[in-house]
Every structure is written in C-alpha cells, then in structure tokens.
Scaffold this active site. Structure first.
Site, PDB file in Angstrom:
ATOM      1  N   HIS A 141       0.841  -1.217   0.000  1.00  0.00           N
ATOM      2  CA  HIS A 141       0.000   0.000   0.000  1.00  0.00           C
ATOM      3  C   HIS A 141       0.873   1.264   0.000  1.00  0.00           C
ATOM      4  CE1 HIS A 141      -3.329  -2.707   1.260  1.00  0.00           C
ATOM      5  NE2 HIS A 141      -2.349  -3.269   1.964  1.00  0.00           N
ATOM      6  N   SER A 262      15.503  22.288 -13.739  1.00  0.00           N
ATOM      7  CA  SER A 262      14.330  23.111 -14.036  1.00  0.00           C
ATOM      8  C   SER A 262      14.815  24.468 -14.523  1.00  0.00           C
ATOM      9  CB  SER A 262      13.501  23.272 -12.761  1.00  0.00           C
ATOM     10  OG  SER A 262      12.757  24.465 -12.822  1.00  0.00           O
ATOM     11  N   LYS A 268      16.416  21.775  -8.590  1.00  0.00           N
ATOM     12  CA  LYS A 268      15.763  20.561  -9.080  1.00  0.00           C
ATOM     13  C   LYS A 268      16.640  19.631  -9.900  1.00  0.00           C
ATOM     14  CE  LYS A 268      11.391  20.505  -9.780  1.00  0.00           C
ATOM     15  NZ  LYS A 268      10.364  19.595  -9.328  1.00  0.00           N
ATOM     16  N   GLU A 275      10.385   9.204 -16.283  1.00  0.00           N
ATOM     17  CA  GLU A 275       9.042   9.723 -16.593  1.00  0.00           C
ATOM     18  C   GLU A 275       8.667   9.481 -18.048  1.00  0.00           C
ATOM     19  OE1 GLU A 275       8.289  13.744 -14.354  1.00  0.00           O
ATOM     20  OE2 GLU A 275      10.426  13.528 -14.751  1.00  0.00           O
TER      21      GLU A 275
END
Ligand code: ARG
Length: 451
Positions: A141, A262, A268, A275
């Site tokens: 979970h 970024s 970042k 992705e």
C-alpha cells in the site's frame, strides 16, 4: 481528394518491410521454379532483379512511390527485367504476402527484443550483487511494511522480465507459421510446394486454413500485448526510481544525464528518463487497443482495415526498444544511498511483525500477538518513541513473555536476514535466487543465438 492512392495505401509506413518482402519474393520464385510453374531462366532473371533492387535500397536508393511496398517492388522489378517480372506474382496475392512479411519481420524483432531484455536483466542482476548488503523498507500500500534487501527488490523485476521473454518466445512459436501460398483467400489451383517455401524462409509450419491465414492478426496482437506488458513492468520500476529519488525517500542517485534541471527552480533534478518511459507506456498500450479495435467484428477474410495494423505494431516495438535501452543504462548508473535506505527502515514501526512473530513463537496465537503489538505501536506513537526506544519494562507491561532477547528482533538488517524461507528476502535466499537466475540467463543467451 488529391491523393487517393496515398490514402488507401501504406507506402508511407511499410517501407521497412522492403527487405523481408524481397526475400519472401525470392523464396516464392524459387518455389515456382521448383514446381515448374516458372521456367529456370525467367526465375533467375526475377531473382537477380530482386537482388539488385535490394542492394540499391541498402545503398540508400529510394523506391518510387506506389500504393504499397509490394506494388512498388513489383513495378520496379518489371522495369528492370521486363514483363516476365510479373510472373513472380503467380499463385500468391498481396494478402498472403503481407501476412508473411509481417510474420518474418516480427520473428526477427522478437529475437532482438528478447536480447535487449536479457541485457537489462544482466544489469539488474549485477546491481543486485553489488548491493547485496543494502537494506531498505519493503512496502505494501506504499506504506513501510517490512525490511527487505534492495537486491531482492531489484530481482523482482528480473523475474518479471524473465516471464516477458518467455511470453515473447511463445509468441514466436505462433508467429512461426507460413501463410504464403494461401493466395487471396482460397488457396490456388497451381501445384505449389508450400513446405519448400517454408523451408526457404525458415518457417517451422505452414498454415492449415487459407481463409484464416490471410485474415489472422492474432500473432501481431499477441506481440503488441508482449510489448505492452513489458513496458508496463518498466513503468512500475520507473515509478519506484522516481519515488526513491525524491528527497523524502532519498534512497538512490542516478547519473545526471538521465535527469534534467528546471528552468526556474535551481535546486531541481527531475527524473525525466524514468518519466518518459512511464509516459511512453501510454502509446504502447494504446497501440494494443488500436489493434483490438481494428480487428473487432472484422468478417473473414482480408479486409483493407488490416492495413492499419502496421503502424501500431511498429510504434510499439520501436518505443519499447528505446525504453529498454534507456532503462538499462539508467539502472547501470544507479547507486543506493545505503545509510538513507537503512535509516528509513527504522521509521514506520517496520519491526512490528517481528515482535508479533516473537510472541507467536512463545505460543501466543498470532491473532492475539497482533493485537498486543498493535497496542505497543499505539503506545509508541502517543509517546513519540520508536520500537527500539522502549525499555524491557515497557514491553513487559504488554506481555510478560517479553525478555531481553526481544531487542534482537528490532534490528532491521537482521530481521531481513531472518527471512530464510525459499524465495524470501534473507541474504542467503537472495544469493540462491541470484544463482538460479544467472543460470537461466546463460541458457537463454545461447538459445537466442542458436535460433
Ligand atoms: N498494403 C496492404 C496491407 O498492408 C497489402 C495487402 C493489400 N491487399 C489487398 N487486397 N488490397 O494490408
């Protein structure tokens, strides 16, 4: 409509079948000669014409545009060898021709993809071996559940990939059936020798039913299903890489080249490669849905709808191959931040099951033990303590069965290594698992090369 031929045709996307189309035509022509349907001299001219076209294509020459690759090659052949080039199309149709081309093409691609999966598995196994002592939380979970070896976690993907390869091998078996000689749909009255063509094209079997042979695309759908499931497995791993890179987890580092910064937020490092793989699964699974939708309710036999099969098939394999190459390199660069991963196992009361097992071993029914430890966890939460920080007196308040040795069961590393059951997460079991998979990988590399 300006260019109707372009609309109904497939030339813009079936060019990659040129080589297999020519090879199939060479085999078909040899069969026609053997069966004395075409004489030897015409047969030789046709074959040398086809060979010259193939050589030119390989050299970068472009076939003039036609409705599809089959017409384009035939037209070019007739241009080069004269009207006898038209004899090549005796006892066949574009319907059995395209079904054959696609099968030959996918058989080649299956081998390439199986090898790519194998390469990725080898990287995973090496990573597992290098990190055999790294402990991290295992999740259910997405909540911390029990400590596991990072190697065990990585190996879970090796087994998924193993099944993906098995599925592809299975798909290969069903793809390895020759439709050529089924002609348009009914077979042919020429005395052809389909077994001979199959032998020349390295097909194990010939199709039994001409109607089925020209309209069946099960093999292509099965292939795209294999692409979909494999990429789906990759997305699960990518999702974890994304999580593990998040500073809240901070379990791993991957090489900067797989990430990007970024344009506005200087701090970042985004896990773009993972992705993009996750995103590409959308189009690959979409390709499968496209094929299902094309095939649904299609009456026998060949219908031009079938022409729309090629783009999804090609798209799925092109993209899966890219994903496999990228994930292999990305995982090759992956480093575990061992202390962070271990530290994380101390959060989330991850040793709770062990404490319950401790009581169960002292004859407390597990359900009761579960309730006792649940109360201990509530007590810890209330007093902002971890299971490690409780004293023996505190433990004794919940059960008199707790003795000093309970603290042995609170060390997450030893907890993981206690899971010695077959297929469990202990170092001993995982080393055994590594042995097993290594043997399998060795075998498969051989198999693929022999074929
Ligand atoms: N380009 C066609 C395809 O990809 C080849 C078969 C055409 N057959 C036909 N009867 N029009 O499916």
């Amino acid at each position: 409509m300006q260019n109707f031929k372009q609309f109904i045709g497939s030339f813009s996307f079936d060019g990659r079948l040129a080589e297999v189309d020519i090879n199939s035509s060479v085999a078909h022509t040899k069969m026609l000669v053997k069966a004395k349907i075409v004489n030897t001299s015409d047969g030789e001219k046709i074959i040398s014409g086809l060979t010259s076209i193939l050589r030119d294509i390989e050299g970068g020459w472009k076939l003039p545009e036609e409705e599809d690759i089959h017409y384009a090659i035939e037209k070019e052949l007739i241009k080069r060898v004269g009207p006898i080039g038209g004899k090549m199309h005796t006892a066949r149709s574009r319907n059995d021709q395209i079904a054959t081309d696609l099968r030959v093409y996918l058989k080649q691609e299956i081998k390439i993809i199986v090898n790519l999966i194998n390469d990725f598995q080898e990287v995973l196994v090496t990573k597992a071996e290098e990190n055999i002592d790294v402990i991290m939380p295992g999740f259910t979970h997405l909540q911390p559940a029990q400590p596991v070896l990072a190697a065990h976690h990585l190996l879970a993907y090796v087994w998924m990939m193993q099944r993906d390869k098995e599925r592809l091998n299975d798909c290969y078996r069903r793809t390895d059936v020759l439709p050529l000689g089924s002609a348009a749909l009914a077979g042919t009255s020429f005395n052809i020798d389909r077994q001979y063509t199959a032998q020349l094209l390295n097909f194990k079997d010939v199709s039994e039913n001409s109607l089925d042979a020209v309209s069946d695309r099960d093999f292509a759908m099965e292939f795209v299903f294999c692409m979909s499931l494999t990429v789906l497995h990759l997305t699960r791993f990518c999702e974890e890489i994304i999580l593990w890179m998040n500073p809240e987890f901070d379990y791993i580092k991957i090489d900067d080249k797989f990430t990007s910064g970024s344009s506005i937020m200087p701090q970042k490092r985004n896990p773009d490669s993972a992705e993009v793989i996750r995103g590409k699964s959308g189009r690959i699974i979409g390709d499968l849905v496209a094929l299902f939708t094309i095939m649904k309710s299609l009456p026998l036999t060949y219908n031009r709808d079938l022409q729309e099969d090629k783009q999804p098939v090609f798209d799925s394999l092109d993209n899966l191959k890219l994903c496999l190459e990228v994930i292999k390199e990305m995982v090759d660069s992956l480093e575990f931040i061992e202390e962070r991963a271990l530290k994380s196992t101390e959060k989330g009361f991850i040793a709770a099951t062990e404490i319950a097992d401790y009581l169960a071993r002292k004859n407390v029914p597990f359900r009761l033990a579960h309730g006792i430890v649940k109360n201990i966890v509530l007590y810890c939460k209330k007093n902002s303590k971890t299971l490690n920080e409780l004293s023996l007196e505190e433990y004794s308040k919940f059960s008199r069965l707790f003795k000093k040795d309970v603290f042995k069961y609170l060390n997450t590393k030893s907890i993981a290594n206690m899971k010695t059951s077959y297929g469990g997460t202990s170092k001993k079991s995982v080393l055994h698992q590594i042995e097993n998979i290594k043997n399998k990988l060795k075998l498969e590399v051989l198999e693929v090369k022999v074929k």
